[in-house]
Motif scaffolding. Structure first.
Motif, PDB file in Angstrom:
ATOM      1  N   GLU A   1       0.722  -1.156  -0.131  1.00  0.00           N
ATOM      2  CA  GLU A   1       0.035  -0.147   0.026  1.00  0.00           C
ATOM      3  C   GLU A   1       0.934   1.309   0.141  1.00  0.00           C
ATOM      4  O   GLU A   1       0.501   2.227  -0.537  1.00  0.00           O
ATOM      5  N   VAL A   2       1.910   1.090   0.589  1.00  0.00           N
ATOM      6  CA  VAL A   2       2.736   2.343   0.808  1.00  0.00           C
ATOM      7  C   VAL A   2       3.565   2.361  -0.506  1.00  0.00           C
ATOM      8  O   VAL A   2       4.159   3.546  -1.065  1.00  0.00           O
ATOM      9  N   TYR A   3       4.377   1.289  -0.911  1.00  0.00           N
ATOM     10  CA  TYR A   3       5.045   1.264  -2.054  1.00  0.00           C
ATOM     11  C   TYR A   3       4.855   0.248  -3.093  1.00  0.00           C
ATOM     12  O   TYR A   3       5.092  -1.021  -2.998  1.00  0.00           O
ATOM     13  N   PRO A   4       3.704   0.474  -3.980  1.00  0.00           N
ATOM     14  CA  PRO A   4       3.223  -0.726  -4.597  1.00  0.00           C
ATOM     15  C   PRO A   4       4.107  -1.349  -5.555  1.00  0.00           C
ATOM     16  O   PRO A   4       4.008  -2.429  -5.863  1.00  0.00           O
ATOM     17  N   ASP A   5       5.369  -0.514  -5.940  1.00  0.00           N
ATOM     18  CA  ASP A   5       6.444  -1.189  -6.741  1.00  0.00           C
ATOM     19  C   ASP A   5       7.332  -2.204  -6.053  1.00  0.00           C
ATOM     20  O   ASP A   5       8.594  -2.646  -6.423  1.00  0.00           O
ATOM     21  N   TYR A   6       7.041  -2.324  -4.905  1.00  0.00           N
ATOM     22  CA  TYR A   6       7.936  -3.045  -3.929  1.00  0.00           C
ATOM     23  C   TYR A   6       8.766  -4.258  -4.270  1.00  0.00           C
ATOM     24  O   TYR A   6       9.778  -4.791  -4.181  1.00  0.00           O
ATOM     25  N   ASP A   7       7.769  -5.005  -4.954  1.00  0.00           N
ATOM     26  CA  ASP A   7       8.306  -6.516  -5.410  1.00  0.00           C
ATOM     27  C   ASP A   7       9.494  -6.555  -6.405  1.00  0.00           C
ATOM     28  O   ASP A   7      10.198  -7.610  -6.303  1.00  0.00           O
ATOM     29  N   ARG A   8       9.361  -5.584  -7.075  1.00  0.00           N
ATOM     30  CA  ARG A   8      10.462  -5.403  -8.119  1.00  0.00           C
ATOM     31  C   ARG A   8      11.641  -5.306  -7.467  1.00  0.00           C
ATOM     32  O   ARG A   8      12.638  -6.054  -7.859  1.00  0.00           O
ATOM     33  N   TRP A   9      11.995  -4.367  -6.536  1.00  0.00           N
ATOM     34  CA  TRP A   9      13.200  -3.877  -5.873  1.00  0.00           C
ATOM     35  C   TRP A   9      13.522  -5.041  -4.764  1.00  0.00           C
ATOM     36  O   TRP A   9      14.686  -5.318  -4.764  1.00  0.00           O
ATOM     37  N   LYS A  10      12.447  -5.730  -4.289  1.00  0.00           N
ATOM     38  CA  LYS A  10      12.766  -6.889  -3.360  1.00  0.00           C
ATOM     39  C   LYS A  10      13.357  -7.910  -4.078  1.00  0.00           C
ATOM     40  O   LYS A  10      14.547  -8.440  -3.704  1.00  0.00           O
ATOM     41  N   ARG A  11      13.022  -8.321  -5.422  1.00  0.00           N
ATOM     42  CA  ARG A  11      13.584  -9.130  -6.291  1.00  0.00           C
ATOM     43  C   ARG A  11      15.129  -8.909  -6.729  1.00  0.00           C
ATOM     44  O   ARG A  11      16.022  -9.444  -6.545  1.00  0.00           O
ATOM     45  N   TRP A  12      15.344  -7.463  -7.094  1.00  0.00           N
ATOM     46  CA  TRP A  12      16.426  -7.070  -7.440  1.00  0.00           C
ATOM     47  C   TRP A  12      17.694  -7.197  -6.140  1.00  0.00           C
ATOM     48  O   TRP A  12      18.631  -7.528  -6.692  1.00  0.00           O
ATOM     49  N   LEU A  13      16.759  -7.137  -5.028  1.00  0.00           N
ATOM     50  CA  LEU A  13      18.126  -7.222  -3.973  1.00  0.00           C
ATOM     51  C   LEU A  13      18.238  -8.747  -3.608  1.00  0.00           C
ATOM     52  O   LEU A  13      19.395  -9.026  -3.250  1.00  0.00           O
ATOM     53  N   LYS A  14      17.380  -9.526  -3.776  1.00  0.00           N
ATOM     54  CA  LYS A  14      17.527 -11.038  -3.544  1.00  0.00           C
ATOM     55  C   LYS A  14      18.612 -11.452  -4.630  1.00  0.00           C
ATOM     56  O   LYS A  14      19.533 -12.188  -4.325  1.00  0.00           O
ATOM     57  N   GLU A  15      18.514 -10.844  -5.867  1.00  0.00           N
ATOM     58  CA  GLU A  15      19.397 -11.451  -7.050  1.00  0.00           C
ATOM     59  C   GLU A  15      20.532 -10.833  -6.932  1.00  0.00           C
ATOM     60  O   GLU A  15      21.565 -11.451  -7.479  1.00  0.00           O
ATOM     61  N   ASN A  16      20.727  -9.697  -6.457  1.00  0.00           N
ATOM     62  CA  ASN A  16      22.131  -8.695  -6.342  1.00  0.00           C
ATOM     63  C   ASN A  16      22.674  -8.696  -5.227  1.00  0.00           C
ATOM     64  O   ASN A  16      23.768  -8.086  -5.434  1.00  0.00           O
ATOM     65  N   GLY A  17      21.890  -8.683  -4.139  1.00  0.00           N
ATOM     66  CA  GLY A  17      22.483  -8.069  -2.843  1.00  0.00           C
ATOM     67  C   GLY A  17      24.105  -8.979  -2.405  1.00  0.00           C
ATOM     68  O   GLY A  17      24.666  -8.504  -1.999  1.00  0.00           O
ATOM     69  N   GLY A  18      23.870 -10.218  -2.865  1.00  0.00           N
ATOM     70  CA  GLY A  18      24.999 -10.889  -2.486  1.00  0.00           C
ATOM     71  C   GLY A  18      26.186 -10.417  -3.065  1.00  0.00           C
ATOM     72  O   GLY A  18      27.345 -10.253  -2.469  1.00  0.00           O
ATOM     73  N   ARG A  19      26.148  -9.812  -4.261  1.00  0.00           N
ATOM     74  CA  ARG A  19      27.509  -9.216  -4.944  1.00  0.00           C
ATOM     75  C   ARG A  19      27.852  -7.973  -4.149  1.00  0.00           C
ATOM     76  O   ARG A  19      28.890  -7.837  -3.960  1.00  0.00           O
ATOM     77  N   LEU A  20      27.013  -7.318  -3.679  1.00  0.00           N
ATOM     78  CA  LEU A  20      27.161  -6.061  -2.850  1.00  0.00           C
ATOM     79  C   LEU A  20      27.909  -6.410  -1.586  1.00  0.00           C
ATOM     80  O   LEU A  20      28.952  -5.838  -1.238  1.00  0.00           O
TER      81      LEU A  20
END
Length: 203
Positions: A176-195
């Motif tokens: 409700e607060v951030y409707p596009d959150y799932d896109r960025w949650k997925r980005w973090l899951k896929e790329n967070g390890g590299r960071l």
């Protein structure tokens, strides 16, 4: 507690790990590290498990190929980006100390909630947290991520001021607060390890 053991398939050099529990069906998983795991109910014989394993040979090989490709991609990325220096990490922390308070204030005002102090750290496993007292903690490595990821993590932690869990109600609130959150949650899951790996101490 589930029992675990390894078996060798009759016609394969692959060695799956078997984990037995009170589940009702056989399950198969190829982990990001390339391990093969079979989850089996108590009482199912090894022959049945091996036949199940062998019947999934094509899927396993395809999944392992994806794992190897992903591992090679990660190696190339690490070679390209290298490790962060202490000076670079200090710059990231300084940036985070400006960005996170501003984004937290913006979304807290939008949500009509309050929070305590904000702490910026370099962490090895977490991107953010919210304490029972409402204090927020954020990982400075997020400064290397897209701004959408930063906002997602801020909203995620602020929503814990209302729901201190990850229940369906919590995720509904995040949406409700951030409707596009799932896109960025997925980005973090896929790329967070590299960071995270970029900030690992040099040996």
């Amino acid at each position: 507690m589930a029992g675990k053991r390894s078996i060798r398939a009759r016609k394969s050099l692959l060695k799956p790990e078997i984990s037995r529990s009170s589940r009702k069906t056989l399950g198969l998983e190829v982990t990001p590290e390339g391990m093969i795991r079979i989850r089996a109910p108590y009482g199912v014989s090894e022959d049945v498990i091996l036949r199940f394993f062998e019947s999934k040979s094509a899927w396993i090989q395809k999944s392992l190929a994806k794992v190897r490709a992903r591992q090679e991609q990660l190696k190339e990325e690490e070679a390209q980006y290298g490790k962060l220096t202490e000076a670079e990490l200090k710059v990231l922390k300084m940036q985070a100390e400006e960005v996170f308070p501003a984004r937290a204030a913006f979304y807290a005002g939008k949500m009509g909630i309050s929070y305590g102090r904000i702490t910026i750290r370099r962490q090895k496993t977490r991107w953010g947290s919210c304490s029972q007292r409402g204090n927020l903690n954020f990982n400075c490595l997020l400064m290397m991520a897209p701004t959408g990821v930063v906002d997602y993590v801020v909203v995620h932690e602020l929503c814990h001021r209302i729901e201190m869990n990850h229940s369906p109600r919590f995720w509904k609130l995040v949406g409700e607060v951030y409707p596009d959150y799932d896109r960025w949650k997925r980005w973090l899951k896929e790329n967070g390890g590299r960071l995270m790996r970029m900030a690992e101490e040099k040996i």
